[in-house]
Every structure is written in C-alpha cells, then in structure tokens.
Design an enzyme around this catalytic site. Sequence first.
Site, PDB file in Angstrom:
ATOM      1  CG  ASP A 101      60.550  97.242  73.575  1.00  0.00           C
ATOM      2  OD1 ASP A 101      60.799  98.380  74.265  1.00  0.00           O
ATOM      3  OD2 ASP A 101      61.532  97.104  72.573  1.00  0.00           O
ATOM      4  CG  ASP A 157      65.586  85.203  75.277  1.00  0.00           C
ATOM      5  OD1 ASP A 157      64.719  85.968  75.015  1.00  0.00           O
ATOM      6  OD2 ASP A 157      66.396  84.657  74.604  1.00  0.00           O
TER       7      ASP A 157
HETATM    8  P1  5GP Z   1      58.025  94.894  70.496  1.00  0.00           P
HETATM    9  O1  5GP Z   1      57.399  94.715  68.913  1.00  0.00           O
HETATM   10  O2  5GP Z   1      57.075  95.370  71.193  1.00  0.00           O
HETATM   11  O3  5GP Z   1      59.270  96.006  70.200  1.00  0.00           O
HETATM   12  O4  5GP Z   1      58.790  93.743  70.743  1.00  0.00           O
HETATM   13  C1  5GP Z   1      58.472  92.927  72.006  1.00  0.00           C
HETATM   14  C2  5GP Z   1      59.361  91.683  72.246  1.00  0.00           C
HETATM   15  O5  5GP Z   1      60.735  92.253  72.108  1.00  0.00           O
HETATM   16  C3  5GP Z   1      59.022  91.042  73.218  1.00  0.00           C
HETATM   17  O6  5GP Z   1      58.033  89.839  73.080  1.00  0.00           O
HETATM   18  C4  5GP Z   1      60.375  90.397  73.778  1.00  0.00           C
HETATM   19  O7  5GP Z   1      60.728  89.252  73.087  1.00  0.00           O
HETATM   20  C5  5GP Z   1      61.550  91.697  73.167  1.00  0.00           C
HETATM   21  N1  5GP Z   1      61.765  92.441  74.248  1.00  0.00           N
HETATM   22  C6  5GP Z   1      61.600  93.683  74.591  1.00  0.00           C
HETATM   23  N2  5GP Z   1      62.093  94.183  75.376  1.00  0.00           N
HETATM   24  C7  5GP Z   1      62.724  93.421  76.056  1.00  0.00           C
HETATM   25  C8  5GP Z   1      63.589  93.302  77.395  1.00  0.00           C
HETATM   26  O8  5GP Z   1      63.692  94.150  78.174  1.00  0.00           O
HETATM   27  N3  5GP Z   1      64.210  92.083  77.544  1.00  0.00           N
HETATM   28  C9  5GP Z   1      63.915  90.789  76.935  1.00  0.00           C
HETATM   29  N4  5GP Z   1      64.541  89.964  77.164  1.00  0.00           N
HETATM   30  N5  5GP Z   1      63.186  90.847  75.610  1.00  0.00           N
HETATM   31  C10 5GP Z   1      62.699  91.919  75.062  1.00  0.00           C
END
Ligand code: 5GP
Length: 206
Positions: A101, A157
């Site tokens: 993300d 989830d």
């Molecule tokens: P980042 O550090 O890249 O912002 O976070 C990534 C983490 O956020 C992923 O491993 C996941 O756990 C969570 N995440 C980001 N987008 C989503 C989404 O659309 N759905 C879900 N269930 N988790 C997400």
Amino acid sequence: MSEDATVLFGREDIRRRIEELGRDITGDYEGRAPVLISVLKGGSVFLADLMRQVHLPIAIDYMSISRYGDATESMGRVRIVKDLEVDVGGRDVLIAEDIVDTGLTLSYLITVLESRHPASVEVCALLDKSVRRITPLPIRYVGFDCPDVFVVGYGLDFQERYRNLPDILAVQDLSALSADPDLLVPYLKGVPRAVPGPDAGRERAT
Ligand code: 5GP
C-alpha cells in the site's frame, strides 16, 4: 439489490497469474536457492500457492510483525513478534507480500533484512496499490496493480475475517463493514459466477 462487495480478482485469474510469476522467478533464480519469506498472516496464502510454482530448491520462512498504529503514523516501523528461523546471510531473499500500500512497512522490513547481509533482497507482491505509494520501492514481481479500494480475501482480512475467501473482493462501503464486520459472511458460502456476455471478464457478486 445493492452489492456489499464485488470480485476484483477471481480465483482463476489469481491462479494463472501466480503460475506466470512462478515461471519468471524460476527462470531468474536458475542455479540458486532463494529463501521465500512471507509476513504473517496475510501473506501466508500467497506464499503457499507461489512456492508450488517455483521449481527450485527454495527454503521458506515466516515473520510476524505488529504495527504501532497504521503505517503512516508509525512511518512503517514495526515490532518483530516472530523472527525468521533461517539465517539469510549470503542468501537470496524474496519477500512474498500480499499487498503493498504506502510501502512503508515493506521498506522498513527490507532495511531490517539488509542489515543481515543477504546476497539480495527482492519483493514479489500479489497486489500493488501503486497510487498510494509514499516510499519509492522497487517491486521486482507484481501480480496485479490494485485500485485504491479496500480489499479482502485470499489472506487479506477485515478484523481477522475473510482471509479464507478464495477470491479477492473489493469492499463497496468500508463504513458499513466497520459497523457490521459480519456483513460479508454470506460471501464465504460462495460468490455467484460471472454471467457470460460482453462483460464476462468482470465477475459480479450479487
Ligand atoms: P503499507 O505499509 O504498504 O501501507 O501497508 C501494507 C499492509 O497494509 C498490508 O500488508 C496489509 O496488511 C494492509 N493493507 C493495505 N491495504 C489493504 C487492503 O486493501 N485490505 C487489507 N485487508 N489490508 C490492507
């Protein structure tokens, strides 16, 4: 009837794409024995399928992390709750991530892993929410580019629910799901198949 969720990536598309990723990884790492790592719990489903498409003498291992608030609040810093058992020193490491993300969590993890002197660290992400990226991050293998929607299923989830959905669903109204976390339970019993027609590639849940 309004839909609470729609199928964004169906199980068959996921299966086919993982086969392609496995083929690429097998070719790129020919003659080597990479360590495939997944971050629990979300990445476990993806790793389970991906590893069976990589035809090399791989090792697998898992990490578990806990976040301090959301990724932006913590700038991706995480506490390692369960560390790797494999020594990655001198090894080729491939992180199999469910979704990237902002990229903050992953870039922090890469820094942690690089401090252990592996031969290389690369990322294979099933879903890449590239429009949300804050930290530039080289992702060597991407399954699908993901729009800026909240997704569940295939390991992902909402409050520990829905990891066991075989398809990846886009949640239509996240506030409705927050108000009723069981809203999508009917989808666990199966999502109606796509109706053949001009739009047959796009599956719709009813
Ligand atoms: P980042 O550090 O890249 O912002 O976070 C990534 C983490 O956020 C992923 O491993 C996941 O756990 C969570 N995440 C980001 N987008 C989503 C989404 O659309 N759905 C879900 N269930 N988790 C997400």
